[in-house]
Structures are given as structure tokens and as C-alpha cells.
Design an enzyme around this catalytic site. Structure first.
Site, PDB file in Angstrom:
ATOM      1  CB  THR A 170      34.747  38.915  43.530  1.00  0.00           C
ATOM      2  OG1 THR A 170      35.825  39.510  42.838  1.00  0.00           O
ATOM      3  CG2 THR A 170      33.647  38.544  42.549  1.00  0.00           C
ATOM      4  N   GLY A 200      39.233  41.003  34.806  1.00  0.00           N
ATOM      5  CA  GLY A 200      39.466  39.646  35.295  1.00  0.00           C
ATOM      6  C   GLY A 200      38.420  38.667  34.805  1.00  0.00           C
TER       7      GLY A 200
HETATM    8  N1  GLY Z   1      37.887  37.643  40.533  1.00  0.00           N
HETATM    9  C1  GLY Z   1      37.836  39.008  40.263  1.00  0.00           C
HETATM   10  C2  GLY Z   1      38.960  39.499  39.449  1.00  0.00           C
HETATM   11  O1  GLY Z   1      40.025  38.894  39.447  1.00  0.00           O
HETATM   12  O2  GLY Z   1      38.813  40.516  38.810  1.00  0.00           O
END
Ligand code: GLY
Length: 302
Positions: A170, A200
Site C-alpha cells: 500500500t 481492507g
Molecule cells: N492495508 C491494505 C489492505 O489491507 O487492503
């Protein structure tokens, strides 16, 4: 107060050290774009949008273009932008045809009466707001596509059930501008080979990001399920509102999630309302770059 500052991240997990060199040019370029905007008196929002646009366009990271698809072979992108001055935010989830979801998230915040759009409706909104739609396959990186086509179970299998995804690339940025306004941005393709429709922490206010003038701005990375269960970005912001510095709040938030989950796989970047920058992670590596007006620095461990 420091005049301005920006810090960006490109994920947190346990990649081999030799990959660090691949990440440095894009991380430093993203900070440079943001720094140049802040240095000439531009807004924190413009700085983080430009920085994240660059990271979305860089195939090294799992956001925007060059991302792994989901279990159905489709890239689904999530993004969140938060304005600490107005307490407003825009977010999109499961977008399939937009190259820069963070720009769409900003348009949601500034050009609609709403805060969040998902799926086909978000793509349709993008078209209405003047963002060109592209074929989904243009978002997917070639190596991941081969793994999907060949049904490579060593890559696909760990993404099922309760097991943790292997990578978390990310991207995000937080900044404070010369007027003391803070802002946060987070953009992701989510966990690689995720089940279709899984979303998420990244697009969720208070989870993947948060910003409030007087406290600070936060962008998270890592295993989104753990982050959203604890509203971790809001937790860190609350710590700054109580008087912690950016680094103290980052350390406190990572300690908190580590006290609840044995292996939380979490990282975050923070700027506080005094212009201090901080970052922390529970993972062996986190990719960050920052400047507060002097030189640009990078780090790969908290
Ligand atoms: N932190 C990004 C996700 O888990 O979608």
C-alpha cells in the site's frame, strides 16, 4: 513549528533487502513532488495527492497501476483522502477502471455531496467527473497475471482463510503545509489475490487514514483487517490530540495493535500539528521517505 513537512510510505512487510534500491527513486520522487508544492506555499492536500499519484503510477508498489489482481483476475483498487482543515474526506473502494484512485477520492470529497463510492458506481462517477476509464487489465502487473493464469498455488493459496497475505505494498502520504493544515492519503490494491469484493482498511476513515488540524495526519499500511478492527489511524490521532508527538503516537499505535494481535503486520506514517514527522511498524521492513524542508531521507526499518 516547522514550516512544512511531508512523509510517504510504500508498504510494510518483509521484502528482501535487495529490493530497497528499487523503491528509493519513486519514494524520493514522490516526496520531492510534495515538497515542491509545500515550499511554494501550496496545500497539504495538493502535496499528498501529487505524491500518491506518483506512487500509484510506479509499478514497484501495489496501488494504481502494476498491481496483483484478486482471485478472479481483476484489479480492485481502494483509496482515501482526508482534509484535516475541513474534517472532510473522500473515499473509493473496489474501483476497477481508474488509474489514480486517490484523485477520484479527492473529487468525491470536493465535487460531490457524498463521502464514499464503491464498485461500478465509483467507476461511473469517475467518468462523470472527467476521469478517463481504462481497461482493468492495464492496472494488473505482468508477473502477478502470469501467476493467476498458471494458478500458481504457492502465490494464491496463502491468501485464503485466516492466513496473512505475504506482501503489503500500500502507498500513502501525510503532510502539513505552511498554513498548518494537515492531510492524509492512502491508496492500495489491497492484499494480493484477495477474494473478489474484499475491502481492507485503506478506504475507511479512521482505519487506513485520518487527519485533523490540531492533532495530526496518519496513513496506515499492512494487514487491513487488524487495522480496521482497531480504527488504528484514529487511535494515533487521538494520542496526538492528547499531546503526543508524531513519533510517540506512531510507537503507541503499533504497541497497541501488537498488544491485541500476536502478529499484526502494521505500519504507519504520521505528521503532528507541530510539523514533527514519525513512522513505526511491527513488520521487519517499512519503506518511507520524508523531508521537513531540508534534505530528503529514506528508511526501510522503523
Ligand atoms: N492495508 C491494505 C489492505 O489491507 O487492503
Amino acid at each position: 513549528m516547522k514550516n512544512y513537512g511531508i512523509i510517504v510510505h510504500g508498504g510494510a512487510w518483509d521484502w528482501p533487502d535487495e529490493l530497497d534500491a528499487q523503491k528509493i527513486p519513486d519514494l524520493t520522487h514522490a516526496v520531492t513532488l510534495g515538497r515542491d508544492i509545500l515550499a511554494r506555499g501550496g496545500s497539504a492536500l495538493d502535496a499528498i495527492e501529487q505524491a500518491v499519484n506518483h506512487l500509484e503510477d510506479a509499478p514497484t508498489f501495489e496501488a494504481g497501476t502494476g498491481v496483483p489482481p484478486n482471485r478472479n483476475g481483476v484489479a480492485q483498487l481502494d483509496a482515501l483522502i482526508v482534509d484535516g482543515k475541513t474534517h472532510d474526506f473522500g473515499s473509493v473502494a473496489a474501483v476497477e477502471r481508474v488509474k489514480n484512485p486517490i484523485t477520484l477520492a479527492r473529487k468525491v470529497m470536493e465535487e460531490t455531496a457524498h463521502c464514499m463510492f464503491v464498485g461500478a458506481g465509483a467507476d461511473e462517477l469517475a467518468r462523470e467527473l472527467g476521469i478517463p476509464l481504462i481497461p482493468n487489465i492495464e492496472l494488473v502487473d505482468e508477473k502477478s497475471w502470469r501467476a493467476f493464469v498458471e494458478r500458481d498455488e504457492s502465490v494464491l493459496k496463502p491468501q485464503w482463510g485466516k492466513s496473512q497475505p505475504l506482501s503489503h505494498d500500500t502507498v500513502g502520504a501525510v503532510a502539513i503545509d505552511q498554513n498548518g493544515n494537515v492531510a492524509a492519503a492512502t491508496s492500495t490494491s489491497g492484499s494480493p489475490f484477495k477474494p473478489a469484493g474484499r475491502v481492507g482498511d485503506a478506504p475507511l476513515l479512521g482505519s487506513g487514514g485520518f487527519a485533523m488540524n490540531g492533532a495530526g495526519a496518519v496513513s496506515c499500511t499492512g494487514n487491513g483487517e487488524n487495522i480496521m478492527r482497531l480504527l488504528l489511524a484514529k487511535y494515533a490521532s487521538d494520542k496526538m490530540a492528547e499531546g503526543m508527538t508524531a513519533q510517540q503516537a506512531a510507537d503507541a499505535a503499533v504497541a497497541y495493535i501488537g498488544s491485541v494481535y500476536p502478529n499484526p503486520m502494521t505500519g504507519m506514517i504520521i505528521v503532528d500539528s507541530h510539523g514533527n514527522l514519525g513512522f513505526a511498524s511491527s513488520t521487519p521492513k517499512i519503506a518511507v521517505a520524508w523531508t521537513d524542508g531540508d534534505s530528503i531521507k529514506t528508511a526501510f526499518r522503523a
